[in-house]
Design a protein around this motif. Structure first.
Motif, PDB file in Angstrom:
ATOM      1  N   PRO A  52       0.812  -1.233   0.000  1.00  0.00           N
ATOM      2  CA  PRO A  52       0.000   0.000   0.000  1.00  0.00           C
ATOM      3  C   PRO A  52       0.834   1.267   0.000  1.00  0.00           C
ATOM      4  O   PRO A  52       0.432   2.280  -0.586  1.00  0.00           O
TER       5      PRO A  52
ATOM      6  N   GLU B  88      -8.414   4.148   0.358  1.00  0.00           N
ATOM      7  CA  GLU B  88      -8.291   2.684   0.400  1.00  0.00           C
ATOM      8  C   GLU B  88      -6.890   2.261   0.817  1.00  0.00           C
ATOM      9  O   GLU B  88      -6.715   1.344   1.634  1.00  0.00           O
TER      10      GLU B  88
ATOM     11  N   GLN C 127      -5.598   0.191   4.120  1.00  0.00           N
ATOM     12  CA  GLN C 127      -4.765  -1.007   4.031  1.00  0.00           C
ATOM     13  C   GLN C 127      -3.493  -0.862   4.862  1.00  0.00           C
ATOM     14  O   GLN C 127      -3.035  -1.820   5.497  1.00  0.00           O
TER      15      GLN C 127
END
Length: 587
Positions: free
Chosen positions: A284, A344, A348
């Motif tokens: 990520p 997002e 993560q």
């Protein structure tokens, strides 16, 4: 060459072995010997610096010479952002410059940069190309090129840069100095020409972590005139047994095996300091790094100089022009998609942060010669941002420090990263790691790091304080806790028996908490902790009829907290039923 580190100068001034005027003589001699270009864009004449000294308050930074990157405003001096046609002369200095000068720091001049702070290389300026102090053939790093070189060459004690994608860290790795990239909003950006306004941080370059923290102590003050300024308490130091995260799999060093070996040595030194290594999924973070220039944040760079870029595109550096004007094809829909993707990735990353206290990474995987960067400016610049680009997007704190030298004499650097507002904590850990480096020195001066004092760890003893009204987060007096680096420990409630009153004729409005055995209790309180000195100065400014006594919390814990003299409740409004000051305000 004597050291310009802050502690050395303060001690020398106190003993009379040096005066600030003598230091300025030495500073201007060093600048004359090195030459004004390409480090400086605007240099304050020596006689004006001496006049500045005559007017300087004898504060925490009295007589300490510093420089600022030339996208930061100084009253009466041109701000160019590395573009002569863009230049303007502000009537007011940036908030951070005002803060430093109010404590007696002496401004020497404004430094070179990659134009509009767009680049990590230091080659994108019409004022010349800065090189590493260790090699005229290798890049200095950017965009804060001149600010880093000025410190590394021993021309100033500290300097201000900026950091959007790594500009306050990459030049550190190439010049053997320290770069503190504060949490977003910790240092006000008022008076800064923005690159990406939602991401920009004014950064601090210094020879030591202690000096960087001394500057942050002055500069990191909430500014109500900056919409992005944030009020926040700092974290405490990491205990032994802290967990440091390393990416799983092989890190990318772009073929630089010498840098790879130096990073492995840094990992071992962190182990020796009591750190527990944990492996994390770096995916990520890496994907977030790619968002910065492949996503909609390039459009924010265009928004910063939209009118100028569209009316005078020929005034932009060729590489900068290609990056910024390329944002015209980014739509509003692309922008929202980018925000959603970032959210997002941050979610993560939370899973990985749950496993570590700090993250350790190379500041850059490698370095490059100037001619290599000029021949391949976009790809090589992107390589230098592999471990820096995600930090501000993910709202992290970071500090870059030296980590040794390659056999060819070029320095290598590492970065410790933490969550937002862990700046003090990661700097204290970084200082320990820096000092564990054999034969460490300050920049290119040859002055030994061990001749300077380490970061003084905060005292372990903390005093807990319960607040009930105007000192709650978001309330008018909360800044008094922030200024003392108080840390929020818990939000809870009192035991039964307490009554809360809205006091009459108080400015700002305040409640009074009284134990009378009658109240239903469950009054909301926030528990902060601070050191004894901070607690003492806080208590000294509490006006009657309020005072500090001992409160009993719902779980039976005893804690110091605000109480009110009983007589003040006569004629006051009993607001116990609202459960707390916020409940009353929201009535």
């Amino acid at each position: 060459m004597f050291s310009l580190d802050i502690d050395h100068l303060k001690n020398a001034y106190a003993s009379g072995s040096l005066t600030p005027a003598q230091v300025l003589d030495q500073v201007y001699d060093r600048i004359a010997s090195m030459g004004e270009r390409p480090v400086w864009i605007s240099l304050i004449p020596k006689d004006q610096a001496l006049a500045q000294l005559q007017q300087a308050p004898k504060g925490r930074l009295w007589g300490i010479p510093f420089a600022v990157k030339d996208n930061i405003d100084v009253a009466g001096m041109p701000t160019t952002a590395g573009c002569p046609d863009f230049a303007y002369t502000p009537s007011r200095s940036a908030f951070v410059v005002e803060r430093l000068q109010a404590e007696g720091a002496i401004l020497i001049g404004k430094t070179n940069l990659d134009q509009f702070a767009t680049g990590l290389v230091g080659t994108r300026s019409p004022y010349g190309i800065c090189s590493s102090v260790f090699s005229p053939d290798h890049v200095s790093g950017g965009s804060s090129s001149g600010s880093a070189v000025a410190v590394a060459a021993g021309l100033v004690s500290f300097s201000l840069g900026t950091d959007t994608a790594g500009s306050g860290r990459v030049p550190v790795a190439f010049n053997n100095i320290v770069g503190l990239k504060p949490s977003k909003g910790l240092i006000s950006n008022r008076g800064l020409v923005p690159a990406c306004r939602s991401l920009d941080c004014i950064s601090i370059f210094a020879g030591t972590c202690a000096d960087a923290l001394a500057v942050l102590e002055v500069a990191g003050v909430y500014d109500p005139e900056d919409a992005f300024s944030r009020n926040a308490a700092q974290a405490g130091p990491w205990p032994d047994g802290f967990r440091f995260g390393l990416p799983m799999g092989k890190l990318e060093f772009f073929g630089d095996t010498q840098a790879e070996a130096l990073f492995a040595q840094a990992v071992e030194r962190l182990h020796a300091l009591g750190g527990q290594q944990v492996y994390i999924d770096f995916t990520p973070f890496a994907q977030c790094a790619q968002l910065l220039y492949s996503g909609p944040w390039v459009a924010e760079r265009l928004a910063a100089i939209d009118d100028f870029a569209n009316t005078k595109p020929e005034s932009l550096h060729e590489v900068v022009r290609g990056i910024i004007l390329g944002a015209k094809d980014i739509s509003a829909a692309d922008g929202f998609k980018g925000f959603y993707r970032l959210a997002e990735l941050i979610r993560q990353a939370e899973t990985q942060w749950a496993r570590m206290d700090v993250m350790l990474l190379p500041t850059t995987g490698t370095t490059y010669r100037i001619d290599e960067v000029l021949a391949d400016p976009i790809r090589l610049n992107s390589n230098l941002g592999a471990y820096t680009n995600f930090v501000n997007l993910m709202d992290l704190s970071a500090i870059a420090i030296p980590a040794g030298f390659r056999p060819n004499g070029l320095p290598f650097g590492i970065t410790i990263m933490g969550r937002a507002f862990q700046d003090d904590a990661i700097a204290a850990l970084a200082d320990r790691l820096h000092r564990a480096l054999p034969s460490a020195s300050l920049g290119g001066t040859g002055i030994a790091l061990d001749s300077t004092p380490p970061v003084v760890a905060a005292a372990n003893e903390k005093i807990a304080l319960a607040v009930v009204g105007a000192h709650l987060a978001g309330q008018p007096l909360h800044h008094q806790l922030v200024e003392r680096k108080a840390r929020l420990r818990a939000v809870t409630r009192t035991a039964a028996g307490y009554s809360l009153y809205a006091l009459a004729d108080t400015q700002p409005a305040k409640p009074g908490l009284v134990f009378d055995g009658l109240g239903a209790g469950a009054i909301e309180v926030e528990i902060y902790e601070m050191d004894a000195a901070a607690f003492g100065s806080f208590v000294a400014q509490i006006p009657a009829p309020l005072g500090i006594g001992t409160l009993t919390l719902a779980d039976g814990t005893l804690v110091k907290g605000f109480l009110c003299e009983g007589h003040a409740t006569r004629g006051a409004t009993d607001i116990t039923a609202f459960g707390g000051w916020r409940g009353w305000l929201a009535r």
